[in-house]
Design a protein around this motif. Structure first.
Motif, PDB file in Angstrom:
ATOM      1  N   GLY A   1      -6.161   0.498   4.959  1.00 41.74           N
ATOM      2  CA  GLY A   1      -7.523   0.964   5.225  1.00 41.74           C
ATOM      3  C   GLY A   1      -7.592   1.686   6.560  1.00 41.74           C
ATOM      4  O   GLY A   1      -6.846   2.636   6.816  1.00 41.74           O
TER       5      GLY A   1
ATOM      6  N   ALA B   1      -5.304   9.404  -1.940  1.00 45.78           N
ATOM      7  CA  ALA B   1      -5.772   8.028  -2.066  1.00 45.78           C
ATOM      8  C   ALA B   1      -4.648   7.071  -1.689  1.00 45.78           C
ATOM      9  O   ALA B   1      -3.468   7.427  -1.705  1.00 45.78           O
ATOM     10  N   SER B   2      -5.048   5.840  -1.334  1.00 44.94           N
ATOM     11  CA  SER B   2      -4.095   4.763  -1.064  1.00 44.94           C
ATOM     12  C   SER B   2      -4.242   3.714  -2.146  1.00 44.94           C
ATOM     13  O   SER B   2      -5.358   3.288  -2.452  1.00 44.94           O
TER      14      SER B   2
ATOM     15  N   GLN C   1      -8.135   3.252  -2.691  1.00 43.69           N
ATOM     16  CA  GLN C   1      -9.063   3.697  -1.651  1.00 43.69           C
ATOM     17  C   GLN C   1      -8.969   5.210  -1.508  1.00 43.69           C
ATOM     18  O   GLN C   1      -7.902   5.761  -1.225  1.00 43.69           O
TER      19      GLN C   1
ATOM     20  N   GLY D   1     -13.612   7.037   1.721  1.00 48.90           N
ATOM     21  CA  GLY D   1     -13.490   5.629   2.078  1.00 48.90           C
ATOM     22  C   GLY D   1     -13.881   4.683   0.963  1.00 48.90           C
ATOM     23  O   GLY D   1     -13.844   3.463   1.146  1.00 48.90           O
ATOM     24  N   GLU D   2     -14.256   5.216  -0.212  1.00 53.74           N
ATOM     25  CA  GLU D   2     -14.648   4.368  -1.328  1.00 53.74           C
ATOM     26  C   GLU D   2     -13.433   3.665  -1.936  1.00 53.74           C
ATOM     27  O   GLU D   2     -12.343   4.226  -1.975  1.00 53.74           O
ATOM     28  N   THR D   3     -13.649   2.444  -2.400  1.00 51.29           N
ATOM     29  CA  THR D   3     -12.600   1.680  -3.058  1.00 51.29           C
ATOM     30  C   THR D   3     -12.896   1.594  -4.545  1.00 51.29           C
ATOM     31  O   THR D   3     -13.972   1.135  -4.938  1.00 51.29           O
TER      32      THR D   3
ATOM     33  N   ASP E   1      -6.391  -1.901  -6.401  1.00 51.06           N
ATOM     34  CA  ASP E   1      -7.477  -1.245  -5.675  1.00 51.06           C
ATOM     35  C   ASP E   1      -6.994   0.113  -5.194  1.00 51.06           C
ATOM     36  O   ASP E   1      -5.873   0.246  -4.697  1.00 51.06           O
TER      37      ASP E   1
ATOM     38  N   LYS F   1      -9.325   8.431   0.430  1.00 51.08           N
ATOM     39  CA  LYS F   1      -9.278   8.650   1.875  1.00 51.08           C
ATOM     40  C   LYS F   1     -10.433   9.502   2.375  1.00 51.08           C
ATOM     41  O   LYS F   1     -10.938   9.297   3.477  1.00 51.08           O
TER      42      LYS F   1
ATOM     43  N   THR G   1       0.837  -1.196   0.000  1.00 52.00           N
ATOM     44  CA  THR G   1       0.000   0.000   0.000  1.00 52.00           C
ATOM     45  C   THR G   1       0.875   1.250   0.000  1.00 52.00           C
ATOM     46  O   THR G   1       1.791   1.368   0.812  1.00 52.00           O
TER      47      THR G   1
ATOM     48  N   GLN H   1      -3.301  -0.065  -3.490  1.00 56.42           N
ATOM     49  CA  GLN H   1      -2.867  -1.381  -3.044  1.00 56.42           C
ATOM     50  C   GLN H   1      -2.390  -2.182  -4.251  1.00 56.42           C
ATOM     51  O   GLN H   1      -3.182  -2.574  -5.110  1.00 56.42           O
TER      52      GLN H   1
END
Length: 358
Positions: free
Chosen positions: A326, A274-275, A229, A234-236, A227, A231, A51, A277
């Motif tokens: 997450g 955003a994060s 996410q 919280g939506e992926t 993926d 921030k 991540t 993965q």
């Protein structure tokens, strides 16, 4: 003798005072109500992804500027406006260019008249030369004058093209259809060469620019599905690795990876964090201990977590953390899998606080 009695009395009073103090503190501790807490054990994950943090940006965006200096005379757009390709957005004073264009037009008129005259002379002498009525020297001279007149006319026309190109930097138009995201000038401002005037982007098509350290860049592969996410919400979202930088020279030792996002109805905007993965290979999988970020306690640069003792009292442990996954964070040391920790409490926790485990 009186002095000895006084000292003994003082020592006795001091001992009695401390004895009373210890008893009082003991009573306070015993009388403190227990804090209701929720105890959990860390979740374990077979981590098959890495991540990294990034920022959402529009795939197609532009910063409009000029290479001419002049006062802004009109601004036809504001932030949030939808504009079409070729629409006039900003006008910059171009009185000097208009004067130059008038001079060039006059030069073209003069060069055109000279060329037509030279062309007629050339045609006339060509006929005479064919009838042997003109010498080779006369024919060479008239040919040279004709070619020079033709070149002067072409030069005047190219000067007009140059002036017209400069007008494009005085009348700033939209290079594509999109939305104005920022405006940096107002009417009356002095525009300078290279100065950002407007920012324009196409909505709906976004990408994420993530920074990956050199220790992990080898695990990121082109065209890999990832993926993302967001921030803030919280939506992926789903995306594909579209570009991997092979140099970290100008990015502070971090390699820039671009992820093209799939089309979505989610409310996302440029600049959101955003994060990302990134999946890893099977040999890179490892079990990790995860706890919720809300359970952490921060003291300066240290981070810890409260755990229950066998006597049902709170004990603060310092932990070393890894990546954020997450709403959870990886614990590298300080808490093992299977050990309990306090995830939430109805009161203030401190070392030694009595606990009532729910």
């Amino acid at each position: 003798m009186k002095t000895k009695l006084y000292i003994l009395s003082l020592l006795g009073a001091t001992t009695l005072l401390f004895s009373c103090g210890d008893s009082s503190e003991k009573n306070i501790t015993e009388n403190t109500p227990a804090v209701e807490v929720t105890v959990e054990t860390p979740s374990e994950s077979d981590q098959s992804f890495l991540t990294f943090s990034g920022k959402i940006e529009a795939v197609e965006n532009a910063t409009l500027s000029t290479r001419n200096m002049g006062y802004v005379t009109r601004v036809n757009a504001k932030v949030g406006d939808k504009v079409k390709k070729g629409q006039l957005l900003i006008e910059i004073n171009n009185a000097d260019l208009q004067a130059k264009r008038a001079q060039v037009n006059a030069g073209i008129t003069e060069a055109t008249a000279a060329f037509r005259n030279a062309e007629k002379d050339y045609e006339r002498y060509s006929s005479l030369f064919a009838d042997n009525s003109a010498s080779q020297k006369e024919m060479d001279d008239i040919t040279a004058r004709y070619e020079m007149a033709k070149a002067r006319l072409e030069g005047a026309r190219q000067q007009k093209n140059e002036i017209n190109a400069q007008f494009a930097y005085s009348n700033i138009v939209a290079p594509f259809s999109g939305i104005v995201t920022s405006k940096n000038v107002e009417v009356g401002d002095m525009a300078n060469p290279g100065m950002p005037l407007l920012n324009l982007e196409v909505p709906g098509k976004f990408e994420v620019r993530a920074s990956v350290p050199e220790s992990e860049i080898a695990s990121v592969k082109q065209r890999t599905q990832v993926d993302v996410q967001v921030k803030s919400s919280g939506e992926t979202l789903k995306g594909i690795v579209s570009e991997i930088s092979t140099s970290a020279k100008n990015s502070g030792g971090q390699y820039v990876v671009k992820v093209a996002l799939d089309e979505t109805d989610a409310s996302i905007y440029s600049g959101m964090y955003a994060s990302v993965q990134f999946p890893t290979t099977a040999r890179e999988h490892r079990d990790v201990v995860l706890i919720p970020s809300s359970a952490l306690v921060t003291r300066g640069d240290l981070q810890g977590i409260y755990t229950p003792s066998q006597q049902n009292t709170a004990i603060l442990r310092w932990v070393r953390l890894g990546r954020t996954v997450g709403d959870e964070v990886e614990v590298l040391s300080g808490l093992n899998a299977g050990e309990s920790y306090i995830s939430s409490a109805e009161g203030k926790l401190y070392n030694g606080a009595k606990l009532e485990i729910r």
